[in-house]
Design an enzyme around this catalytic site. Structure first.
Site, PDB file in Angstrom:
ATOM      1  N   MET A   1      38.519  42.128  45.442  1.00 34.21           N
ATOM      2  CA  MET A   1      37.225  41.481  45.684  1.00 34.21           C
ATOM      3  C   MET A   1      37.350  40.570  46.911  1.00 34.21           C
ATOM      4  SD  MET A   1      35.448  41.043  41.994  1.00 34.21           S
ATOM      5  CE  MET A   1      36.279  39.594  41.442  1.00 34.21           C
TER       6      MET A   1
ATOM      7  N   GLY B   1      49.558  37.953  47.240  1.00 36.96           N
ATOM      8  CA  GLY B   1      49.649  38.841  46.074  1.00 36.96           C
ATOM      9  C   GLY B   1      48.969  40.182  46.378  1.00 36.96           C
ATOM     10  N   HIS B   2      47.808  40.127  47.013  1.00 39.29           N
ATOM     11  CA  HIS B   2      47.127  41.376  47.404  1.00 39.29           C
ATOM     12  C   HIS B   2      47.976  42.135  48.421  1.00 39.29           C
ATOM     13  CE1 HIS B   2      43.341  38.969  46.386  1.00 39.29           C
ATOM     14  NE2 HIS B   2      43.230  40.029  45.622  1.00 39.29           N
TER      15      HIS B   2
ATOM     16  N   GLN C   1      30.670  42.558  36.947  1.00 43.84           N
ATOM     17  CA  GLN C   1      31.789  42.079  36.122  1.00 43.84           C
ATOM     18  C   GLN C   1      31.788  40.560  35.954  1.00 43.84           C
ATOM     19  OE1 GLN C   1      34.845  43.656  38.981  1.00 43.84           O
ATOM     20  NE2 GLN C   1      35.968  41.814  38.390  1.00 43.84           N
TER      21      GLN C   1
ATOM     22  N   MET D   1      49.175  33.225  42.361  1.00 44.49           N
ATOM     23  CA  MET D   1      48.199  33.376  43.448  1.00 44.49           C
ATOM     24  C   MET D   1      46.918  34.004  42.908  1.00 44.49           C
ATOM     25  SD  MET D   1      50.265  34.359  46.831  1.00 44.49           S
ATOM     26  CE  MET D   1      51.637  33.338  47.349  1.00 44.49           C
TER      27      MET D   1
ATOM     28  N   SER E   1      42.490  34.402  44.174  1.00 41.72           N
ATOM     29  CA  SER E   1      41.437  34.065  45.139  1.00 41.72           C
ATOM     30  C   SER E   1      40.709  32.805  44.696  1.00 41.72           C
ATOM     31  CB  SER E   1      40.446  35.217  45.253  1.00 41.72           C
ATOM     32  OG  SER E   1      41.143  36.390  45.596  1.00 41.72           O
ATOM     33  N   ARG E   2      40.627  32.603  43.382  1.00 43.93           N
ATOM     34  CA  ARG E   2      39.904  31.430  42.872  1.00 43.93           C
ATOM     35  C   ARG E   2      40.635  30.120  43.183  1.00 43.93           C
ATOM     36  NH1 ARG E   2      38.486  35.387  39.087  1.00 43.93           N
ATOM     37  NH2 ARG E   2      36.225  35.599  38.800  1.00 43.93           N
TER      38      ARG E   2
HETATM   39  O1  PAF Z   1      40.945  42.353  40.035  1.00 43.66           O
HETATM   40  C1  PAF Z   1      39.956  42.432  40.792  1.00 43.66           C
HETATM   41  O2  PAF Z   1      39.963  41.916  41.909  1.00 43.66           O
HETATM   42  C2  PAF Z   1      38.721  43.168  40.327  1.00 43.66           C
HETATM   43  O3  PAF Z   1      38.537  43.019  38.955  1.00 43.66           O
HETATM   44  C3  PAF Z   1      38.712  44.661  40.715  1.00 43.66           C
HETATM   45  C4  PAF Z   1      39.824  45.429  40.029  1.00 43.66           C
HETATM   46  C5  PAF Z   1      38.829  44.796  42.223  1.00 43.66           C
HETATM   47  C6  PAF Z   1      37.385  45.294  40.283  1.00 43.66           C
HETATM   48  O4  PAF Z   1      36.302  44.665  40.880  1.00 43.66           O
END
Ligand code: PAF
Length: 280
Positions: free
Chosen positions: A30, A36-37, A61, A187, A189-190
Site C-alpha cells: 500500500m 521491510g518492503h 480493507q 517496520m 508504514s504506520r
Molecule cells: O499488507 C498490505 O500492505 C496490504 O494488506 C496488501 C497485502 C498490499 C493488500 O492491500
C-alpha cells in the site's frame, strides 16, 4: 522501471512474460515503502526473472475510515526506492481500475481466521484484503508472491485465499521475516504517523513480546501475556490483544513443543500497531 496504471497494460505485460517463460515475483503493497518492503523486493529478485510491485491503498480493507484517510502516501519517494532496489515494474492503479463499475463483491470463507485477533478487532478487513489480492494476482499473474511476517495473520489468510481459489497451483507464497528498526520496533508504514514521543514509546511492543519469549516454557503463557498487556497499558497503550497461538494455525497451543507465536496489537493515540514473535 516500467510504471503502469491500468490493469490492461499490466495484463499484457504479464502475458508476454508468461509466453516467454519468464517468472514474475510479486510484492503487493500500500506504499509508504520502508526497508521491510525493500527486503521483499530483494527476495523476489533473487528467485524470479522479473519483480513487480503494486502500490494501492485498498479502501475495502479499512474498517476504520480515519485510518484510511490518514494512511501515508509517499509515491514519489516510493518510485525512487523501487528503482534503486531494481524492481522491474510498478503497478499504481486507481480505485476505478481495481474495482471497475459493476464490480461484484465476493465472500471468502476464511473460517475462524476471520473471527480471531485482527479478524475480531477489524471486522471485514480480511475480506477486503482477499478481494484486492485476488484481483491483483489475476492481473499480475505471478509465480511467486512475497509478504512480510509482521502481518502474520494476513499471511495465513492469503495462504487460505490461494487454497480456496485454487491459485495455490500456480502461485507460491513466501513469508519474509519482519524487518525492525535498530531499537526493535517492527517496520510499518504506520510508524510514519507516530509523533516523537509515541515513536519512542512504540518500541515497548517488541520489548513486551521479547519478554514473553524469554519466559515461554518457564511460566504459564496466560500469565506472560497478561503481564505484557498490563505493561503496555501502564505505558499508555490501548491494547487490543497480546496472545500466544500455534504458529501453524493460530489456534490455542497444546504444549511447549508445538511451534508457537506471540502476537500483539496496540494503539498509541490514533495509530494502531501490530507485531509478533516466533517463540520456539
Ligand atoms: O499488507 C498490505 O500492505 C496490504 O494488506 C496488501 C497485502 C498490499 C493488500 O492491500
Amino acid at each position: 522501471m516500467l510504471l503502469f496504471k491500468t490493469a490492461g497494460d499490466v495484463l499484457e505485460f504479464s502475458l508476454l512474460q508468461q509466453n516467454q517463460q519468464k517468472s514474475i515475483g510479486f510484492v503487493p503493497t500500500m506504499g509508504a515503502l520502508h526497508d521491510g518492503h525493500l527486503a521483499l523486493i530483494e527476495a523476489s529478485k533473487m528467485s524470479n526473472d522479473l519483480t513487480v510491485c503494486s502500490i494501492f491503498v485498498n479502501p475495502t480493507q479499512f474498517n476504520n475510515p480515519d485510518d484510511f484517510k490518514h494512511y501515508p502516501i509517499t509515491i514519489e519517494k516510493d518510485i525512487k526506492a523501487l528503482e534503486a532496489a531494481g524492481a522491474d515494474m510498478l503497478f499504481y492503479p486507481s480505485v476505478a481500475e481495481i474495482y471497475p463499475a459493476g464490480w461484484q463483491k465476493k465472500h471468502y470463507d476464511l473460517g475462524y481466521l476471520e473471527t480471531i485477533l485482527e479478524g475480531a478487532f477489524r471486522p471485514g478487513h480480511f475480506q477486503g484484503v482477499c478481494e484486492v489480492v485476488e484481483r491483483l494476482l489475476d492481473i499480475v499473474m505471478p509465480a511467486n508472491l512475497y509478504m512480510g511476517q509482521k502481518d502474520f495473520q494476513q499471511c495465513m489468510v492469503i495462504k487460505r485465499l490461494l487454497s480456496i481459489t485454487g491459485k495455490d497451483q500456480s502461485v507460491k507464497l513466501h513469508i519474509i521475516p519482519t524487518y525492525r528498526e535498530t531499537d526493535g520496533l517492527a517496520m510499518s508504514s504506520r510508524n510514519m504517523r507516530l509523533n516523537d514521543a509515541h515513536r519512542q514509546l512504540a518500541v515497548e511492543i517488541s520489548k513486551a513480546l521479547e519478554t514473553v519469549k524469554q519466559g515461554y516454557g518457564k511460566h504459564p503463557g496466560g500469565e506472560l501475556t497478561a503481564a505484557a498487556k498490563k505493561h503496555l497499558e501502564q505505558k499508555g497503550f490501548g491494547v487490543d490483544y497480546v496472545e500466544i497461538a500455534s504458529a501453524e494455525e493460530l489456534l490455542p497451543v497444546t504444549g511447549t513443543k508445538e511451534k508457537a507465536v506471540v502476537l500483539a496489537a496496540a494503539s498509541l493515540g490514533s495509530v494502531r500497531l501490530i507485531d509478533n514473535l516466533l517463540l520456539n
